[in-house]
Structures are given as C-alpha cells and as structure tokens.
Design a protein around this motif. Structure first.
Motif, mmCIF file in Angstrom:
data_model
loop_
_atom_site.group_PDB
_atom_site.id
_atom_site.type_symbol
_atom_site.label_atom_id
_atom_site.label_comp_id
_atom_site.label_asym_id
_atom_site.label_seq_id
_atom_site.Cartn_x
_atom_site.Cartn_y
_atom_site.Cartn_z
ATOM 1 N N GLY A 181 7.378 15.839 42.869
ATOM 2 C CA GLY A 181 8.360 16.703 42.203
ATOM 3 C C GLY A 181 8.701 16.234 40.803
ATOM 4 O O GLY A 181 9.835 16.372 40.335
ATOM 5 N N ASP A 182 7.714 15.669 40.096
ATOM 6 C CA ASP A 182 7.961 15.069 38.787
ATOM 7 C C ASP A 182 8.535 16.063 37.778
ATOM 8 O O ASP A 182 9.506 15.760 37.084
ATOM 9 N N ASP A 183 7.937 17.243 37.689
ATOM 10 C CA ASP A 183 8.379 18.218 36.691
ATOM 11 C C ASP A 183 9.763 18.779 36.989
ATOM 12 O O ASP A 183 10.450 19.268 36.085
ATOM 13 N N ALA A 184 10.173 18.723 38.241
ATOM 14 C CA ALA A 184 11.481 19.274 38.618
ATOM 15 C C ALA A 184 12.607 18.247 38.481
ATOM 16 O O ALA A 184 13.775 18.579 38.679
ATOM 17 N N SER A 185 12.265 17.022 38.147
ATOM 18 C CA SER A 185 13.276 15.970 38.049
ATOM 19 C C SER A 185 14.286 16.282 36.939
ATOM 20 O O SER A 185 13.910 16.681 35.838
ATOM 21 N N ARG A 186 15.570 16.063 37.233
ATOM 22 C CA ARG A 186 16.620 16.320 36.255
ATOM 23 C C ARG A 186 17.327 15.020 35.819
ATOM 24 O O ARG A 186 18.428 15.054 35.283
#
Length: 243
Positions: A181-186
């Motif tokens: 979930g790298d791209d979804a990390s906030r």
C-alpha cells in the motif's frame, strides 16, 4: 537502485523538496559498489554528469533518450536513417496476454553526434523497435525508443539489459503499491514517510529472497505478522541467501 539479477533493492535517496531526481541520482550512485555493473536509467537520468559518475564508478550505462534532450534525440534518430547498424538482435516473448517483438539495433559510428566527446564513455547509440500484439483483441501497438550507451556493439546483450530494466516496475514499484500500500500511505510528519518507505523495502527484500514458501508477498507479510517462528525462520533464511 534495483539490482535485477539479485532481486534486491540496494539503496534509495530522498529527493529534496525543491530539487529533482537529476541531483539525487549522482548521490545514490556514489554510495553503491558499481564496478563491472550495467546501470540503466530512464530519460530523467540521461545527463552528462550522471554518465560521468557511472564511468568513474567503474560501471557501464544505458540511458534512455527522450524529448528532454531534443537535439541529441534528433541526431541519434537521424543516424539510424543512413548509418548501417554495427549489431542487430530481435527477441520475441509472450506474457500477460500479449505477444511482443523487440528489435535492437546498435550503432558505434558516432560521426553524427557532434557533442559526443562531452558524454563520458559514450561508445554506442541504440534503437529499440517494439511491436506488441494483444492476443485477445488483436490490437497492435508499435513504439520506437532510443538510448545512449558506454557498451560496445552487442545488440543481444543490450536488448536483454534494456528489457531487464523494467523489472524495477514489475518486481519493485508494483509490488510495493499492491502488497504494501505504498502509494496510499499518508505518513507526512517529520521523517516518517522516508523511514517507513525504507522499512517496507527491507521487508520486501527479505520476502523475495528468503524463499521459505511459494506464497505471494501479501501472504508472507500476514503469516510473519501472525507467527513469530515463521518470522524468525524467514529472517534466518534471508541471511543464508544473502551470505
């Protein structure tokens, strides 16, 4: 920095907020042991300073050439219209419902490249003509790409090296996005984003190289989170593979 032959992420370098990859790539290259390696970089890294750094580190390069170097691109593409390639090679493949043919042509006559001496180590220019056919729909897509290289005229070797370059997308970036979930990390506070990014990549290195079972990356992560014995076994297996 992705080592395709070893299936390992070797290092990463944070890009400063008001900078870009062009300044970060040389810093990344200088911390790596590159002797006798081939460094492939996309068009952002097609810079004379980067080519110089690679040569100084004892490696060779294949740099993608696109519109960010318009004059060089014109001269390289023009060379293939009237100079006979020194070496040619074609490879065929089929995967993910697509048939692909990749024709590689290499020219070592650089008379048309007027500023060739300003590119450290430059020995050849490369053209890749790819033809992809969707097996289901029959739709055909054609693309031509150009490269600068410090390698001699060995089209088969260069063709394979350029094809292998894309493992960084399939085996690293895509896996990190889907399984971690790298791209979804906030995460944004302080150094959290960089720290967690590094931990994810260390985890991926362990999973890909421990070879403790045939499960997918998500399955490995879940099992390691549930079972401490399995986690320790994976860590020890990775250490054996690494050594």
């Amino acid at each position: 920095a992705w080592a395709s032959a070893n299936n390992l992420l070797l290092a990463q370098e944070k890009v400063a907020g008001k900078s870009n990859e062009i300044t970060a790539i040389p810093r990344l290259l200088r911390i790596l042991e590159l002797k006798n390696c081939i460094v492939t970089i996309d068009a952002m890294g097609c810079q004379r300073e980067i080519a110089k750094t690679i040569i100084e580190r004892g490696a060779d390069y294949i740099l993608a050439l696109k519109g960010n170097q318009p004059e060089m691109l014109d001269r390289v593409s023009g060379s293939f219209t009237y100079i006979k390639p020194s070496s040619e090679h074609t490879m065929d493949g089929k995967a993910h419902g697509r048939e692909e043919t990749r024709a590689c042509s290499v020219i070592t006559n650089l008379d048309n490249i007027i500023d060739r001496d300003r590119w450290p180590g430059l020995k050849s220019i490369v053209r890749i003509e790819s033809r992809t056919r969707d097996v289901k729909s029959g739709q055909i897509h054609k693309e031509t790409r150009y490269y600068l290289s410090s390698l001699e005229a060995d089209a088969q070797y260069i063709n394979h090296s350029i094809r292998t370059h894309w493992s960084v997308e399939n085996q690293l970036h895509w896996t990190l996005d889907v399984a971690f979930g790298d791209d979804a990390s906030r995460k944004q506070k302080d150094n959290a984003a960089q720290n967690f990014s590094l931990l994810n990549r260390i985890g991926l290195n362990i999973i890909k190289n421990a070879k403790v079972s045939s499960m997918g990356v998500k399955g490995h992560r879940k099992k390691a989170g549930w079972d401490n014995d399995y986690l320790l076994y994976a860590l020890k297996s990775f250490d054996v593979v690494k050594n």
